[in-house]
Design a protein around this motif. Structure first.
Motif, PDB file in Angstrom:
ATOM      1  N   ALA A 214       0.826  -1.206   0.000  1.00  0.00           N
ATOM      2  CA  ALA A 214       0.000   0.000   0.000  1.00  0.00           C
ATOM      3  C   ALA A 214       0.863   1.259   0.000  1.00  0.00           C
ATOM      4  O   ALA A 214       0.566   2.231  -0.714  1.00  0.00           O
ATOM      5  N   VAL A 215       1.921   1.255   0.802  1.00  0.00           N
ATOM      6  CA  VAL A 215       2.820   2.418   0.840  1.00  0.00           C
ATOM      7  C   VAL A 215       3.419   2.673  -0.542  1.00  0.00           C
ATOM      8  O   VAL A 215       3.466   3.816  -1.017  1.00  0.00           O
ATOM      9  N   ARG A 216       3.870   1.617  -1.198  1.00  0.00           N
ATOM     10  CA  ARG A 216       4.509   1.791  -2.513  1.00  0.00           C
ATOM     11  C   ARG A 216       3.534   2.325  -3.551  1.00  0.00           C
ATOM     12  O   ARG A 216       3.911   3.149  -4.404  1.00  0.00           O
ATOM     13  N   ALA A 217       2.297   1.854  -3.510  1.00  0.00           N
ATOM     14  CA  ALA A 217       1.309   2.363  -4.458  1.00  0.00           C
ATOM     15  C   ALA A 217       1.087   3.858  -4.259  1.00  0.00           C
ATOM     16  O   ALA A 217       0.984   4.624  -5.230  1.00  0.00           O
ATOM     17  N   CYS A 218       1.026   4.287  -3.000  1.00  0.00           N
ATOM     18  CA  CYS A 218       0.831   5.718  -2.718  1.00  0.00           C
ATOM     19  C   CYS A 218       2.052   6.536  -3.114  1.00  0.00           C
ATOM     20  O   CYS A 218       1.929   7.639  -3.668  1.00  0.00           O
ATOM     21  N   GLN A 219       3.240   6.009  -2.835  1.00  0.00           N
ATOM     22  CA  GLN A 219       4.455   6.740  -3.174  1.00  0.00           C
ATOM     23  C   GLN A 219       4.607   6.910  -4.688  1.00  0.00           C
ATOM     24  O   GLN A 219       5.160   7.906  -5.160  1.00  0.00           O
TER      25      GLN A 219
ATOM     26  N   THR B 242       1.404  13.738  -1.931  1.00  0.00           N
ATOM     27  CA  THR B 242       2.576  14.461  -1.421  1.00  0.00           C
ATOM     28  C   THR B 242       3.127  13.846  -0.152  1.00  0.00           C
ATOM     29  O   THR B 242       4.321  13.991   0.124  1.00  0.00           O
ATOM     30  N   ASP B 243       2.281  13.186   0.643  1.00  0.00           N
ATOM     31  CA  ASP B 243       2.721  12.613   1.916  1.00  0.00           C
ATOM     32  C   ASP B 243       1.994  11.295   2.152  1.00  0.00           C
ATOM     33  O   ASP B 243       0.802  11.171   1.835  1.00  0.00           O
ATOM     34  N   VAL B 244       2.707  10.338   2.743  1.00  0.00           N
ATOM     35  CA  VAL B 244       2.129   9.026   3.046  1.00  0.00           C
ATOM     36  C   VAL B 244       2.318   8.746   4.530  1.00  0.00           C
ATOM     37  O   VAL B 244       3.452   8.784   5.042  1.00  0.00           O
ATOM     38  N   VAL B 245       1.215   8.455   5.225  1.00  0.00           N
ATOM     39  CA  VAL B 245       1.231   8.179   6.658  1.00  0.00           C
ATOM     40  C   VAL B 245       0.573   6.833   6.912  1.00  0.00           C
ATOM     41  O   VAL B 245      -0.506   6.559   6.366  1.00  0.00           O
TER      42      VAL B 245
ATOM     43  N   ALA C  59       7.385   5.461   4.559  1.00  0.00           N
ATOM     44  CA  ALA C  59       6.215   6.196   5.051  1.00  0.00           C
ATOM     45  C   ALA C  59       6.494   6.792   6.425  1.00  0.00           C
ATOM     46  O   ALA C  59       7.357   6.311   7.163  1.00  0.00           O
ATOM     47  N   GLU C  60       5.748   7.840   6.756  1.00  0.00           N
ATOM     48  CA  GLU C  60       5.744   8.322   8.137  1.00  0.00           C
ATOM     49  C   GLU C  60       4.744   7.492   8.930  1.00  0.00           C
ATOM     50  O   GLU C  60       3.792   6.945   8.367  1.00  0.00           O
ATOM     51  N   VAL C  61       4.956   7.402  10.225  1.00  0.00           N
ATOM     52  CA  VAL C  61       4.113   6.565  11.077  1.00  0.00           C
ATOM     53  C   VAL C  61       3.439   7.418  12.133  1.00  0.00           C
ATOM     54  O   VAL C  61       4.073   8.260  12.771  1.00  0.00           O
ATOM     55  N   VAL C  62       2.146   7.191  12.289  1.00  0.00           N
ATOM     56  CA  VAL C  62       1.371   7.788  13.375  1.00  0.00           C
ATOM     57  C   VAL C  62       0.931   6.651  14.284  1.00  0.00           C
ATOM     58  O   VAL C  62       0.273   5.708  13.827  1.00  0.00           O
TER      59      VAL C  62
ATOM     60  N   ASP D  98       0.912  -1.062  16.157  1.00  0.00           N
ATOM     61  CA  ASP D  98       1.772  -2.245  16.197  1.00  0.00           C
ATOM     62  C   ASP D  98       3.204  -1.859  15.833  1.00  0.00           C
ATOM     63  O   ASP D  98       3.444  -1.235  14.789  1.00  0.00           O
ATOM     64  N   ALA D  99       4.172  -2.258  16.665  1.00  0.00           N
ATOM     65  CA  ALA D  99       5.567  -1.867  16.454  1.00  0.00           C
ATOM     66  C   ALA D  99       6.146  -2.479  15.184  1.00  0.00           C
ATOM     67  O   ALA D  99       6.899  -1.824  14.457  1.00  0.00           O
ATOM     68  N   ALA D 100       5.810  -3.740  14.898  1.00  0.00           N
ATOM     69  CA  ALA D 100       6.358  -4.389  13.702  1.00  0.00           C
ATOM     70  C   ALA D 100       5.818  -3.743  12.427  1.00  0.00           C
ATOM     71  O   ALA D 100       6.557  -3.565  11.449  1.00  0.00           O
ATOM     72  N   ILE D 101       4.536  -3.397  12.428  1.00  0.00           N
ATOM     73  CA  ILE D 101       3.966  -2.705  11.276  1.00  0.00           C
ATOM     74  C   ILE D 101       4.616  -1.334  11.121  1.00  0.00           C
ATOM     75  O   ILE D 101       4.940  -0.908  10.006  1.00  0.00           O
ATOM     76  N   ALA D 102       4.829  -0.644  12.231  1.00  0.00           N
ATOM     77  CA  ALA D 102       5.482   0.661  12.177  1.00  0.00           C
ATOM     78  C   ALA D 102       6.877   0.553  11.566  1.00  0.00           C
ATOM     79  O   ALA D 102       7.265   1.378  10.726  1.00  0.00           O
ATOM     80  N   ASP D 103       7.639  -0.470  11.971  1.00  0.00           N
ATOM     81  CA  ASP D 103       8.987  -0.657  11.418  1.00  0.00           C
ATOM     82  C   ASP D 103       8.931  -0.912   9.912  1.00  0.00           C
ATOM     83  O   ASP D 103       9.735  -0.360   9.152  1.00  0.00           O
ATOM     84  N   ALA D 104       7.990  -1.767   9.485  1.00  0.00           N
ATOM     85  CA  ALA D 104       7.865  -2.072   8.055  1.00  0.00           C
ATOM     86  C   ALA D 104       7.483  -0.820   7.267  1.00  0.00           C
ATOM     87  O   ALA D 104       8.009  -0.580   6.173  1.00  0.00           O
ATOM     88  N   ALA D 105       6.575  -0.017   7.813  1.00  0.00           N
ATOM     89  CA  ALA D 105       6.142   1.197   7.131  1.00  0.00           C
ATOM     90  C   ALA D 105       7.284   2.195   6.999  1.00  0.00           C
ATOM     91  O   ALA D 105       7.481   2.809   5.943  1.00  0.00           O
ATOM     92  N   ARG D 106       8.032   2.374   8.076  1.00  0.00           N
ATOM     93  CA  ARG D 106       9.171   3.305   8.020  1.00  0.00           C
ATOM     94  C   ARG D 106      10.217   2.825   7.024  1.00  0.00           C
ATOM     95  O   ARG D 106      10.791   3.634   6.266  1.00  0.00           O
ATOM     96  N   SER D 107      10.482   1.522   7.016  1.00  0.00           N
ATOM     97  CA  SER D 107      11.465   0.989   6.075  1.00  0.00           C
ATOM     98  C   SER D 107      11.038   1.228   4.635  1.00  0.00           C
ATOM     99  O   SER D 107      11.883   1.383   3.745  1.00  0.00           O
TER     100      SER D 107
END
Length: 405
Positions: A33-38, A44-47, A64-67, A52-61
């Protein structure tokens, strides 16, 4: 204009545990999903909104920014709208500006494309709609059944047709199915309305073949089977990879074992694979052979290739994780080559799971890339050509080399 894509990805899925980290085509759903948005022109921005910590790590990698979402809006009854509103507030606090258009993009639609994302974003940002959603054209007859009839159970009736007079397809109005993949809203109107549909709503048709929502394990299995057909062919290059980890049996061999009258076992390997491994080593990539088999031939082949080896390993994923930690290598920068189901845990760990052409169907479905060459016939040489360029062409076969076990 600021176009903010919000991807809700909580950790507590009931139907498919850890669903948003499940890999389709070798890539976790949240990362897809992040790649499709990017890749979308207008975003302009993907959040990613998660608890979940593991999902947050995957998103940052994935970039994406993480909330971090509070527990009050992360449970089974929490709405996507609540997650989006919270992410909008967090984004404003982080960036010091507000979004003009906000998108809701769902991880559970694995085959969403950048064109889908741009379609809904453009309907609001450029064409003046208040809201937009992806839809799939359908000509299906919709049925419903109501309460028990006097005799014989509930009665079925047509919703979008009269069952006594069913018009031909070309005589029926075009209808659309909401895909659940992507929505766009004018940000100010979304705050006022508190829901994703207000004002004028634009329908953005998408390819019905790509419409699939993952709600249960069967949906996930279908998505993995479809990924090789629907995903664009993307092969890794040198800049994507820090390390290459190789299974042995079925990957560097054809998975056959020759047994002589004295019970001695032999396997065949491909000289082209040796040339490929040597080229990878010269290119500065870290290399490892990782095998469950405790056989002298594995160690002998590793010595020949000048590659470290871990063999006789029951939990290959744990050994691989420890090896990455010891060498300071991020797992998402590892290419792992395998062929059978005992390689799947490692596939879930690395960024580039690769199956050889002769791999088990489940392994091919979980891979991010699949060689055209079977194991033991030059598949490693082919992968080296992906990473290092056409100078390592696999177009010419070379003789096999037989090793005693």
């Amino acid at each position: 204009m600021t176009v903010l894509a919000v991807i809700p990805a909580r950790g507590g899925s009931k139907g498919v545990p850890a669903k948003n980290l499940a890999a389709v085509g070798g890539v976790p759903l949240v990362v897809r999903a992040v790649r499709a948005c990017q890749a979308a022109r207008l975003v302009t921005d993907v959040v990613v909104s998660t608890d979940d910590a593991a999902i947050a790590d995957a998103a940052r990698s994935a970039g994406a920014e993480v909330v971090l979402r509070p527990a009050a809006i992360a449970g089974d009854t929490a709405t996507s709208e609540a997650a989006v509103l919270h992410a909008m507030d967090a984004y404003s606090a982080m960036r010091g500006r507000t979004a003009d258009v906000v998108l809701l993009v769902q991880c559970t639609s694995p085959f969403i494309t950048a064109e889908d994302v741009d379609g809904v974003a453009g309907s609001v940002a450029e064409d003046g709609a208040d809201t937009a959603l992806t839809v799939a054209p359908t000509h299906g007859f919709i049925w419903r059944q109501d309460g028990p009839a006097a005799v014989g159970g509930p009665d079925g009736y047509g919703v979008n047709h009269d069952k006594s007079n069913r018009p031909r397809r070309q005589d029926r109005p075009q209808e659309y199915l909401e895909t659940g993949a992507a929505y766009a809203m004018r940000a100010e109107g979304f705050r006022e309305a508190g829901h994703r549909f207000f004002g004028r709503t634009a329908l953005v048709p998408t390819d019905p073949a790509r419409v699939l929502e993952i709600d249960d394990p069967h949906d996930l299995a279908r998505a993995r089977a479809l990924a090789p057909l629907l995903d664009p062919a993307v092969l890794p290059v040198h800049d994507d990879i820090d390390a290459v980890v190789l299974d042995f049996d079925g990957t560097q061999t054809d998975d056959k074992v020759f047994v002589d009258s004295d019970g001695r076992e032999m396997v065949a390997v491909h000289r082209g694979d040796g040339l490929g491994v040597a080229a990878l080593r010269r290119a500065g990539l870290e290399l490892l052979i990782l095998s469950t088999e405790q056989n002298p031939v594995v160690a002998a082949r590793a010595r020949k290739l000048q590659v470290p080896v871990l063999h006789g390993i029951d939990r290959k994923d744990l050994a691989l994780k420890q090896w990455c930690d010891e060498h300071g290598i991020a797992p998402e920068r590892v290419l792992y080559v395998g062929n059978d189901v005992n390689d799947l845990p490692c596939f879930g760990l690395v960024g580039w799971p690769v199956a050889v052409a002769s791999a088990h169907d489940a392994v091919r479905a979980a891979a991010r890339a699949v060689t055209t060459t079977p194991g033991g016939e030059g598949a490693i040489r082919e992968i080296a050509a992906w990473l290092l360029g056409p100078g390592l062409s696999t177009s010419h076969t070379t003789p096999h080399n037989t090793l005693d076990k």
